[in-house]
Design an enzyme around this catalytic site. Structure first.
Site, PDB file in Angstrom:
ATOM      1  CB  SER A   3      -1.375   0.191   0.596  1.00 38.91           C
ATOM      2  OG  SER A   3      -1.565  -0.749   1.721  1.00 38.91           O
TER       3      SER A   3
ATOM      4  CG  HIS B 164      -2.630  -0.775  -3.751  1.00 35.69           C
ATOM      5  ND1 HIS B 164      -3.468   0.690  -3.128  1.00 35.69           N
ATOM      6  CD2 HIS B 164      -3.008  -1.318  -2.384  1.00 35.69           C
ATOM      7  CE1 HIS B 164      -3.868   0.473  -2.718  1.00 35.69           C
ATOM      8  NE2 HIS B 164      -3.730  -0.233  -1.435  1.00 35.69           N
TER       9      HIS B 164
ATOM     10  CD  GLU C 231      -4.890   3.027  -5.679  1.00 35.91           C
ATOM     11  OE1 GLU C 231      -4.259   4.277  -6.259  1.00 35.91           O
ATOM     12  OE2 GLU C 231      -3.477   2.447  -4.929  1.00 35.91           O
TER      13      GLU C 231
ATOM     14  CG  ASN D  66      -3.334   4.479   0.770  1.00 28.80           C
ATOM     15  OD1 ASN D  66      -4.885   4.769   1.041  1.00 28.80           O
ATOM     16  ND2 ASN D  66      -2.963   3.360   1.016  1.00 28.80           N
TER      17      ASN D  66
END
Ligand code: 3H9
Length: 655
Positions: free
Chosen positions: A409, A430, A442, A480
């Protein structure tokens, strides 16, 4: 058999006295102006020819009709309108039968409904996905569907926008039959109908519905609407089918369709529709063939690994899961099997498919079994040393052409790749938790990733039914990174005077399923805390830093699982906690901040701006290829309301 051309996209040929009209408007046979014009001409031609006893409408290629041409929305109307075409079909003096070869969606389903009979091929599907585009059916769907399937089923289908396969369509009464040779069967039905009085859908008396069942179906749709206008309007119109004349209800449907079509909500959802079709398209991959993937290896069968395993198994892959011990392998197998069971219980998976999945599953403590894998995904603890050591080990086990994917992540996959013998085969994947449910992936295009490796994992993600978004290497990737910027801004506002509950309420009113502090509590506060501690030494000492989340963690408040976080959960319900309010007040006093009030509008405006600014930075750095990719990440991974189009779309003043 000679071909008669009615327009550039509609042609016909006569078979056994029946005019077979084919709509050929690639890619999805949408009802563009020339399709509508061609259909009317075809009906006129068949009516005028004494030798023709009936008409069959079908589609070329794998779609019957994908719906109205969304690209025409917003442009000046061109005659005939789709409702006019429906009226012509329904009131035609000769029988008209739909031979549904593939997807009949939206306006396509409405064409089928306006016909006097419907025969589905095995690849057919039916649906009214208009609410997903922020509109309601606009060519009679809300009135004709309930006449065939009843009010309750129509509320469910139109209100949810879900698609049904032929077996369910037949059971509901939407179609008259299913046939491998749907065209011949439809022709036979049209011929057989000739002598009978025609069954015009608009003339069918609506079956009396159970009032309680109608209420339940209505509530179910509205509960999922999250403040959107279209689902409620769709339900209202369907219910009107049993209360008003066909003419009045159709006029209401048309007016509602036109009004919603021009709304911001519909513009946002159209943006999302086209964004999804663009996502994962990478210019440099044109002509690059993906590698073949059959066996997938997954190292780590915890919550994330098991979720990925279930997604891969249900997509038909063979799967080898690897754990460190036999005991952990047994637990991993159990976790995967339980997740499959849950999918069966919720009706998402057939019992037989679950058994096939289990037959293709092997969970072991012997890492050497990954020698057969075409792609290995690691889902182990997010620690650079652990992941690089694992990839170095895998170098000696997997085939030279096998692909290695990291599900990190926050770590830098370039560093993991550089430590391996073949960095070109390393890529980031991801997934979002629960990985068998969440659509977003992702796909991290690392510095050395080979084009065919990227093309292969993109194809793999699509095979899993996921929405892949390509991004470059940066801490936290697209989602993120934006989430951090958004969280930072939310914490600034809390430090300046808003309460976490004020921020959450404003976000929920905007359309997020949950406010950011509630999400934070659900996910747990400790991972981000550990990261902040790691970054403390390199943090810009002049940058504003809010310590409240650290103080919560120091007090052992790690979120929902510890019973306390930004909120208190000790009663089982989320509650505002005076202790948190006191801690926030203390933090403000320590910095000499005099708290001020925030309106919900200001809260949302500031959060949207923080997201859009970070998104702009991602575009400038070349991490994201297009702003619509950023919108998709936030919608599909972080609860951003789709009907607002995503933070980049909203920032352009659109929502
Ligand atoms: C409606 O019908 C309103 C009516 O009730 C009332 C009117 C008065 N229009 O998805 P794909 C393009 S509202 C224009 O990858 P697949 C798409 O952008 C409509 N273009 O294909 C893409 O272009 P590109 C209700 C459309 O085989 C290309 O086609 N209908 C439309 O995986 C291929 O798309 C819907 O909401 C359209 N309607 O899936 C159905 N649809 O290649 C929407 C697609 O340039 N469509 N395109 O990127 C779908 O769900 C899928 O496209 C379908 C095919 C299942 C049909």
């Amino acid at each position: 058999m000679s071909t008669i051309r009615f327009s550039e996209s509609v042609s016909g040929s006569i078979r056994g006295g029946v005019l077979v009209v084919t709509i050929d408007n690639a890619p999805v046979n949408a009802t563009s102006a020339h399709v509508r014009q061609g259909l009317v001409k075809a009906l006129e031609h068949a009516t005028a020819l004494g030798t023709v006893t009936g008409i069959v409408i079908t589609g070329a290629g794998h779609t019957f009709v994908g719906g109205a041409d969304i690209k025409e929305f917003g442009k000046p109307p061109v005659e005939p309108t789709l409702p006019e075409v429906m009226e012509r079909i329904e009131n035609c003096g000769k029988p008209v039968v739909a031979a549904v070869n593939g997807a009949a969606l939206g306006g396509g389903c409405e064409i089928a409904l306006a016909c006097h009979g419907r025969i589905a091929g095995e690849a057919a599907s039916f649906g009214m996905p208009e609410v997903k585009l922020g509109i309601v059916p606009g060519a009679g769907g809300t009135q004709r569907l309930p006449r065939l399937v009843g009010i309750v089923a129509a509320i469910d289908l139109i209100g949810s926008g879900r698609t049904v396969k032929p077996a369910e369509a037949l059971k509901l009464g939407l179609i008259d039959g299913i046939a491998a040779d749907h065209l011949s069967t439809a022709i036979a039905l049209a011929r057989g109908m000739a002598a009978d009085p025609l069954r015009r859908t608009g003339g069918i008396q609506i079956a009396g519905a159970d009032a309680a069942a109608v209420e339940i179906a209505t509530k179910k749709v509205l509960a999922k609407a999250r403040g959107q206008a279209a689902p409620a309007e769709a339900v209202r119109l369907v219910r009107k089918a049993s209360e008003a004349s066909l003419e009045d209800a159709l006029a209401d449907e048309r007016a509602t369709f036109m009004r919603l079509r021009d709304s911001r909500e519909a513009a946002a959802l159209r943006h999302v529709f086209f964004a999804e079709r663009q996502a994962g398209k990478v210019g440099k991959l044109d002509g690059v063939a993906p590698r073949k993937l059959e066996t997938i290896g997954i190292v780590g069968t915890g919550l994330m690994g098991a979720g990925i395993a279930v997604a891969a198994l249900t997509a038909g892959c063979r799967l080898v899961g690897v754990e460190q011990t036999e005991d952990a392998a047994a637990k991993g197998r159990e976790r995967i099997s339980e997740t499959l069971d849950k999918a069966v219980q919720s009706g998402r998976l057939a019992d037989a498919t679950r058994n096939e999945c289990l037959a293709r599953l092997d969970v072991t403590s012997e890492i050497s079994r990954l020698a057969t894998a075409d792609l290995v995904i690691e889902a182990v603890f997010d620690d650079l040393a652990v992941k690089t050591e694992l990839f170095q080990r895998l170098d000696g086990i997997v085939r030279p052409d096998a692909i290695l994917a990291t599900n990190t992540s926050y770590l830098n996959p370039d560093e993991i790749a550089a430590a391996t013998a073949h960095p070109g085969r390393v890529v980031g994947l991801h997934f979002f938790s629960p990985a068998n449910i969440m659509r977003l992936v992702e796909v991290v295009d690392c510095k050395a990733t080979l084009p065919d490796v990227l093309a292969t994992v993109l194809a793999f993600a699509r095979k899993l039914g996921k929405l892949p978004v390509v991004c470059g290497v940066t801490e936290g990737f697209i989602g993120n990174r934006i989430f951090s910027a958004y969280r930072r801004e939310a914490e600034f506002m809390v430090e300046d005077g808003a309460s976490p509950a004020d921020v959450d309420a404003a976000l929920e009113a905007y359309g997020f399923p949950m406010g950011i502090f509630t999400v934070y509590d659900m996910a747990g506060l400790e991972i981000a805390w550990a990261r902040r501690k790691r970054q403390a030494a390199t943090r810009d000492p002049n940058a504003r830093y809010v310590e409240i989340a650290d103080k919560l963690c120091e007090a052992g408040r790690f979120g929902r699982k510890t019973g306390k976080g930004w909120y208190d959960y000790s009663s089982g319900e989320k509650a505002v906690d005076p202790e948190v309010a006191a801690l926030i007040a203390e933090a403000r006093t320590a910095k000499g901040i005099v708290p001020r009030g925030f309106t919900p509008e200001e809260i949302v405006r500031r959060l949207l701006r923080a997201m859009a600014e970070e998104g702009k930075a991602l575009l400038d750095e070349g991490i994201a290829a297009r702003s619509s990719d950023i919108d998709l990440v936030m919608i599909n991974g972080y609860g951003f309301p789709a009907h607002k189009g995503g933070p980049m779309f909203a920032a352009e003043g659109n929502a």
